[in-house]
Design a protein around this motif. Structure first.
Motif, short mmCIF file in Angstrom:
data_model
loop_
_atom_site.label_atom_id
_atom_site.label_comp_id
_atom_site.label_asym_id
_atom_site.label_seq_id
_atom_site.Cartn_x
_atom_site.Cartn_y
_atom_site.Cartn_z
N ASP A 1 0.85 -1.18 0.00
CA ASP A 1 0.00 0.00 0.00
C ASP A 1 0.89 1.23 0.00
O ASP A 1 1.86 1.29 0.75
CB ASP A 1 -0.93 0.02 1.21
CG ASP A 1 -2.13 0.90 0.96
OD1 ASP A 1 -1.94 2.13 0.77
OD2 ASP A 1 -3.25 0.39 0.94
N ASP B 1 0.04 4.16 0.94
CA ASP B 1 -0.35 5.11 1.98
C ASP B 1 -0.31 4.44 3.35
O ASP B 1 -1.15 3.58 3.66
CB ASP B 1 -1.75 5.62 1.68
CG ASP B 1 -2.18 6.76 2.57
OD1 ASP B 1 -1.50 7.04 3.58
OD2 ASP B 1 -3.22 7.36 2.27
N GLU B 2 0.63 4.82 4.18
CA GLU B 2 0.77 4.23 5.51
C GLU B 2 -0.48 4.48 6.36
O GLU B 2 -0.80 3.67 7.23
CB GLU B 2 2.01 4.78 6.21
CG GLU B 2 2.34 4.04 7.48
CD GLU B 2 3.71 4.37 8.03
OE1 GLU B 2 4.13 3.67 8.96
OE2 GLU B 2 4.35 5.32 7.54
N ILE C 1 -2.76 1.51 6.31
CA ILE C 1 -2.32 0.43 7.19
C ILE C 1 -2.67 0.77 8.65
O ILE C 1 -3.13 -0.08 9.40
CB ILE C 1 -0.80 0.17 7.04
CG1 ILE C 1 -0.44 -0.10 5.59
CG2 ILE C 1 -0.37 -0.97 7.95
CD1 ILE C 1 -1.17 -1.22 4.93
N GLU C 2 -2.45 2.01 9.02
CA GLU C 2 -2.76 2.43 10.39
C GLU C 2 -4.26 2.30 10.66
O GLU C 2 -4.66 1.86 11.74
CB GLU C 2 -2.28 3.86 10.64
CG GLU C 2 -0.77 4.00 10.61
CD GLU C 2 -0.07 3.11 11.61
OE1 GLU C 2 -0.55 2.97 12.76
OE2 GLU C 2 0.96 2.52 11.25
N TYR D 1 5.11 -4.96 10.68
CA TYR D 1 4.95 -5.02 9.23
C TYR D 1 5.45 -6.33 8.62
O TYR D 1 5.30 -6.56 7.43
CB TYR D 1 5.65 -3.85 8.56
CG TYR D 1 4.89 -2.53 8.69
CD1 TYR D 1 3.61 -2.48 9.21
CD2 TYR D 1 5.47 -1.36 8.26
CE1 TYR D 1 2.93 -1.29 9.32
CE2 TYR D 1 4.79 -0.16 8.36
CZ TYR D 1 3.51 -0.13 8.89
OH TYR D 1 2.83 1.05 8.98
N ILE E 1 5.07 -0.62 2.58
CA ILE E 1 4.59 0.72 2.27
C ILE E 1 5.39 1.16 1.04
O ILE E 1 6.61 1.34 1.11
CB ILE E 1 4.82 1.71 3.43
CG1 ILE E 1 4.21 1.18 4.73
CG2 ILE E 1 4.28 3.09 3.06
CD1 ILE E 1 2.73 0.96 4.69
#
Length: 152
Positions: free
Chosen positions: A6, A8-9, A12-13, A30, A39
């Motif tokens: 992805d 865009d971190e 994930i957050e 991760y 990322i």
């Protein structure tokens, strides 16, 4: 082994928070025994995997939906088709590719997408299913693709 890429971190957050009931604590790190979260730009990684000859049994594309336009041209179509072409090159024989389409009512866009599938470098077969997506408040078409026997 699952690899997730992805750009865009923040995605994930958000997943770490909202998917804890499904994923447990697996997104707290991760990388684990059977997963890796990257990322970065999936295009760069797809090209790297192609150069290394790496193949995947399953590819889930949650990156793009089918653009809405009168013709299958333009930067959105170009991007979506480039992701699809790259993905087919890393899909293993017998592998499966899943992609979101668009709203079930977008008949013209869905038809254009299916026409583009017939023009891919790799010959593919596909099925599609309309599923209710509560957050969209509509039925959404999900595609399943696999390489046709004559391209294996």
């Amino acid at each position: 082994m699952i690899t997730m890429i992805d750009i865009d971190e923040m995605v994930i957050e958000a997943a770490r928070i909202h998917l804890r009931g499904i994923c447990g604590d697996s997104l707290d790190q991760y990388e684990g025994e059977n997963y890796k979260v990257i990322i970065g730009d999936c295009v760069e990684y797809l090209k790297e995997y192609i150069s290394k000859g790496q193949k995947f049994d399953y590819i889930i594309n949650d990156l793009t939906d089918i653009p809405i336009s009168d013709e299958p041209v333009g930067s959105f179509w170009d991007f979506m088709l480039s992701i699809l072409q790259l993905s087919m090159k890393v899909m293993a024989s017998g592998g499966t590719y899943f992609a979101q389409g668009n709203g079930n009512s977008m008949i013209g866009a869905l038809k254009m997408y299916e026409e583009q599938l017939n023009k891919l470098d790799e010959k593919v077969s596909f099925s599609k299913q309309a599923v209710c997506v509560p957050s969209y408040q509509e039925f959404w078409v999900i595609y399943t693709l696999w390489k046709s026997a004559d391209s294996l």
